[in-house]
Every structure is written in C-alpha cells, then in structure tokens.
Motif scaffolding. Structure first.
Motif, PDB file in Angstrom:
ATOM      1  N   ARG A 117      24.728 -11.024-109.266  1.00  0.00           N
ATOM      2  CA  ARG A 117      24.986 -12.213-108.454  1.00  0.00           C
ATOM      3  C   ARG A 117      26.474 -12.521-108.470  1.00  0.00           C
ATOM      4  NH1 ARG A 117      25.314 -16.881-111.943  1.00  0.00           N
ATOM      5  NH2 ARG A 117      24.704 -16.267-114.045  1.00  0.00           N
ATOM      6  N   VAL A 118      26.918 -13.286-107.469  1.00  0.00           N
ATOM      7  CA  VAL A 118      28.308 -13.728-107.390  1.00  0.00           C
ATOM      8  C   VAL A 118      28.292 -15.240-107.549  1.00  0.00           C
ATOM      9  CG1 VAL A 118      30.395 -13.824-105.992  1.00  0.00           C
ATOM     10  CG2 VAL A 118      28.892 -11.836-105.838  1.00  0.00           C
ATOM     11  N   GLU A 119      28.989 -15.721-108.566  1.00  0.00           N
ATOM     12  CA  GLU A 119      29.026 -17.156-108.866  1.00  0.00           C
ATOM     13  C   GLU A 119      30.311 -17.735-108.297  1.00  0.00           C
ATOM     14  OE1 GLU A 119      29.475 -19.922-112.844  1.00  0.00           O
ATOM     15  OE2 GLU A 119      28.618 -17.924-113.029  1.00  0.00           O
ATOM     16  N   GLY A 175      24.870  -6.351-117.877  1.00  0.00           N
ATOM     17  CA  GLY A 175      25.027  -7.354-118.922  1.00  0.00           C
ATOM     18  C   GLY A 175      26.422  -7.914-119.118  1.00  0.00           C
ATOM     19  N   PHE A 176      27.350  -7.696-118.223  1.00  0.00           N
ATOM     20  CA  PHE A 176      28.686  -8.271-118.361  1.00  0.00           C
ATOM     21  C   PHE A 176      29.073  -8.931-117.051  1.00  0.00           C
ATOM     22  CE2 PHE A 176      29.198  -3.854-117.105  1.00  0.00           C
ATOM     23  CZ  PHE A 176      30.081  -3.929-116.054  1.00  0.00           C
ATOM     24  N   SER A 177      30.183  -9.653-117.072  1.00  0.00           N
ATOM     25  CA  SER A 177      30.677 -10.307-115.865  1.00  0.00           C
ATOM     26  C   SER A 177      32.200 -10.254-115.863  1.00  0.00           C
ATOM     27  CB  SER A 177      30.192 -11.750-115.788  1.00  0.00           C
ATOM     28  OG  SER A 177      30.633 -12.482-116.909  1.00  0.00           O
ATOM     29  N   THR A 178      32.786 -10.402-114.684  1.00  0.00           N
ATOM     30  CA  THR A 178      34.243 -10.392-114.535  1.00  0.00           C
ATOM     31  C   THR A 178      34.603 -11.152-113.264  1.00  0.00           C
ATOM     32  OG1 THR A 178      36.210  -8.993-114.563  1.00  0.00           O
ATOM     33  CG2 THR A 178      34.349  -8.207-113.251  1.00  0.00           C
ATOM     34  N   ASP A 179      35.892 -11.415-113.086  1.00  0.00           N
ATOM     35  CA  ASP A 179      36.273 -12.130-111.873  1.00  0.00           C
ATOM     36  C   ASP A 179      36.298 -11.181-110.677  1.00  0.00           C
ATOM     37  OD1 ASP A 179      39.700 -11.972-111.498  1.00  0.00           O
ATOM     38  OD2 ASP A 179      38.751 -11.232-113.312  1.00  0.00           O
ATOM     39  N   VAL A 180      36.138 -11.736-109.504  1.00  0.00           N
ATOM     40  CA  VAL A 180      35.918 -10.985-108.272  1.00  0.00           C
ATOM     41  C   VAL A 180      37.109 -10.093-107.904  1.00  0.00           C
ATOM     42  CG1 VAL A 180      36.737 -12.753-106.659  1.00  0.00           C
ATOM     43  CG2 VAL A 180      34.892 -11.244-105.974  1.00  0.00           C
ATOM     44  N   THR A 181      38.302 -10.408-108.367  1.00  0.00           N
ATOM     45  CA  THR A 181      39.479  -9.613-108.024  1.00  0.00           C
ATOM     46  C   THR A 181      39.472  -8.248-108.701  1.00  0.00           C
ATOM     47  OG1 THR A 181      40.766 -10.593-109.826  1.00  0.00           O
ATOM     48  CG2 THR A 181      40.910 -11.658-107.662  1.00  0.00           C
ATOM     49  N   PRO A 195      29.093  -5.176 -98.324  1.00  0.00           N
ATOM     50  CA  PRO A 195      29.403  -6.527 -98.796  1.00  0.00           C
ATOM     51  C   PRO A 195      29.150  -6.671-100.298  1.00  0.00           C
ATOM     52  CG  PRO A 195      27.365  -6.520 -97.548  1.00  0.00           C
ATOM     53  CD  PRO A 195      27.922  -5.137 -97.471  1.00  0.00           C
ATOM     54  N   MET A 196      29.830  -7.635-100.913  1.00  0.00           N
ATOM     55  CA  MET A 196      29.620  -7.924-102.318  1.00  0.00           C
ATOM     56  C   MET A 196      28.390  -8.825-102.406  1.00  0.00           C
ATOM     57  SD  MET A 196      32.258  -9.203-105.220  1.00  0.00           S
ATOM     58  CE  MET A 196      33.440  -8.023-104.642  1.00  0.00           C
ATOM     59  N   GLU A 197      27.258  -8.194-102.611  1.00  0.00           N
ATOM     60  CA  GLU A 197      25.971  -8.894-102.641  1.00  0.00           C
ATOM     61  C   GLU A 197      25.114  -8.295-103.751  1.00  0.00           C
ATOM     62  OE1 GLU A 197      24.418  -8.157 -98.749  1.00  0.00           O
ATOM     63  OE2 GLU A 197      23.920  -6.088 -99.189  1.00  0.00           O
ATOM     64  N   PRO A 198      24.052  -8.991-104.146  1.00  0.00           N
ATOM     65  CA  PRO A 198      23.184  -8.444-105.201  1.00  0.00           C
ATOM     66  C   PRO A 198      22.677  -7.044-104.853  1.00  0.00           C
ATOM     67  CG  PRO A 198      22.640 -10.723-104.803  1.00  0.00           C
ATOM     68  CD  PRO A 198      23.641 -10.332-103.741  1.00  0.00           C
ATOM     69  N   GLY A 199      22.745  -6.143-105.836  1.00  0.00           N
ATOM     70  CA  GLY A 199      22.306  -4.768-105.657  1.00  0.00           C
ATOM     71  C   GLY A 199      23.409  -3.804-105.279  1.00  0.00           C
ATOM     72  N   ASN A 207      36.261 -16.439-108.345  1.00  0.00           N
ATOM     73  CA  ASN A 207      34.805 -16.383-108.463  1.00  0.00           C
ATOM     74  C   ASN A 207      34.414 -15.327-109.485  1.00  0.00           C
ATOM     75  OD1 ASN A 207      34.669 -18.307-106.468  1.00  0.00           O
ATOM     76  ND2 ASN A 207      34.275 -16.846-104.841  1.00  0.00           N
ATOM     77  N   VAL A 208      33.229 -15.472-110.072  1.00  0.00           N
ATOM     78  CA  VAL A 208      32.773 -14.576-111.125  1.00  0.00           C
ATOM     79  C   VAL A 208      31.624 -13.724-110.608  1.00  0.00           C
ATOM     80  CG1 VAL A 208      31.800 -14.453-113.452  1.00  0.00           C
ATOM     81  CG2 VAL A 208      33.470 -16.219-112.894  1.00  0.00           C
ATOM     82  N   VAL A 209      31.685 -12.415-110.887  1.00  0.00           N
ATOM     83  CA  VAL A 209      30.632 -11.478-110.505  1.00  0.00           C
ATOM     84  C   VAL A 209      29.873 -11.092-111.771  1.00  0.00           C
ATOM     85  CG1 VAL A 209      30.100  -9.254-109.433  1.00  0.00           C
ATOM     86  CG2 VAL A 209      32.037 -10.597-108.619  1.00  0.00           C
ATOM     87  N   HIS A 210      28.545 -11.255-111.742  1.00  0.00           N
ATOM     88  CA  HIS A 210      27.691 -10.879-112.865  1.00  0.00           C
ATOM     89  C   HIS A 210      27.002  -9.560-112.519  1.00  0.00           C
ATOM     90  CE1 HIS A 210      28.132 -14.797-114.839  1.00  0.00           C
ATOM     91  NE2 HIS A 210      28.140 -15.288-113.606  1.00  0.00           N
ATOM     92  N   PHE A 211      26.907  -8.662-113.521  1.00  0.00           N
ATOM     93  CA  PHE A 211      26.344  -7.337-113.314  1.00  0.00           C
ATOM     94  C   PHE A 211      25.038  -7.181-114.071  1.00  0.00           C
ATOM     95  CE2 PHE A 211      30.797  -6.936-112.396  1.00  0.00           C
ATOM     96  CZ  PHE A 211      30.812  -6.123-111.274  1.00  0.00           C
TER      97      PHE A 211
END
Length: 144
Positions: A97-99, A114-120, A74-78, A107-111
């Motif tokens: 985290r997934v925002e 230090g960067f983030s991108t959209d879930v697609t 699953p797309m979850e922390p870690g 939705n936005v995924v944070h890594f």
C-alpha cells in the motif's frame, strides 16, 4: 544498468527487443498552453501528452527512439518495484500500500516483504513480475 544491493551500478545484459524501450518514472507534471500535459521524467527527458492521465510516481514504458508511451506501471498494490535508495537499495519488492502523509515528508510505501520506505526511493518496474532483466547473481559473492 541497475543498482545492486550495496548501491553500485551493475550491468545487466538485455536482448535486442528490450533495447527498443526504456522505463522512466514521472517526477513532475505541468500543463502547457492548449491543455497539453508535460510530464517530467527521472532521466531529464520531458514528454508532451494530450491528456493528464498519469500520476506522479507512475513508471512509463517509453519507446526508443520515437519517445512514445508503450505502457504504464502505476504505483499501486501488487506492483513490482526496485528500491533505488535507503537500507534496502537494490532489492525487488511488491507494493502492499501507499500511505499518503499530510506533512512535508514524502509519502510512505509499504511492501509485502515487511518493510517500508519513502516514495522517492521506489521505482516501479512491472505489475506482478518485472518488465526488465534482473541480475541472476548477487552483488556480493560469498566464498567458502
């Protein structure tokens, strides 16, 4: 085949055991007659499952050729993820985290890197470590 850091497809050798399964991301779900859930995977295949237990964006480890689910990521922390689009294409990251957004945008995924991108643009490839073989050499070789 994996996408490299400049968006090209890159061949990665695998052993015979890894050839017995494939990672597939759930793109959508529908409920069929009799309460059976159909999950639509990123590669075009559809699986019928007895229960609705997986969320969209979850990666399934699908056995070949019988098409059974061997595991889930699953797309979850870690979770370890491969970025398949955007500025960081081809990089491996760890989900912080997934925002969830409340508008038409994805939705936005944070890594943790230090960067983030959209879930697609995120494809989960394992929990703490990748389940798949990762290329050992970089896509672009620097010559001295």
């Amino acid at each position: 085949m994996l996408v490299d850091s400049i968006g090209r497809l890159h061949l990665v050798p695998i052993d015979a055991e890894q050839a017995q399964w494939k990672l597939c991301r759930i793109e959508g779900k529908t409920t069929q007659r009799g309460g059976v859930t159909q999950v639509n995977l990123h590669d075009g295949r559809n699986l019928l499952l007895p229960r609705n237990e997986y969320a969209t964006g979850t990666t399934l480890k699908v056995g070949l050729p019988k098409q059974g689910v061997l595991g889930t990521f699953p797309m979850e922390p870690g979770a370890t993820a491969l970025l398949i689009g955007g500025q960081h294409v081809g990089e491996i990251g760890h989900v912080e985290r997934v925002e969830a957004t409340r508008n038409p945008r994805a939705n936005v995924v944070h890594f943790t890197e230090g960067f983030s991108t959209d879930v697609t643009k995120v494809f989960v490839i394992g929990r703490a470590t990748p389940e798949i073989a990762i290329p050992e050499k970089p896509a672009i070789e620097v010559r001295a």
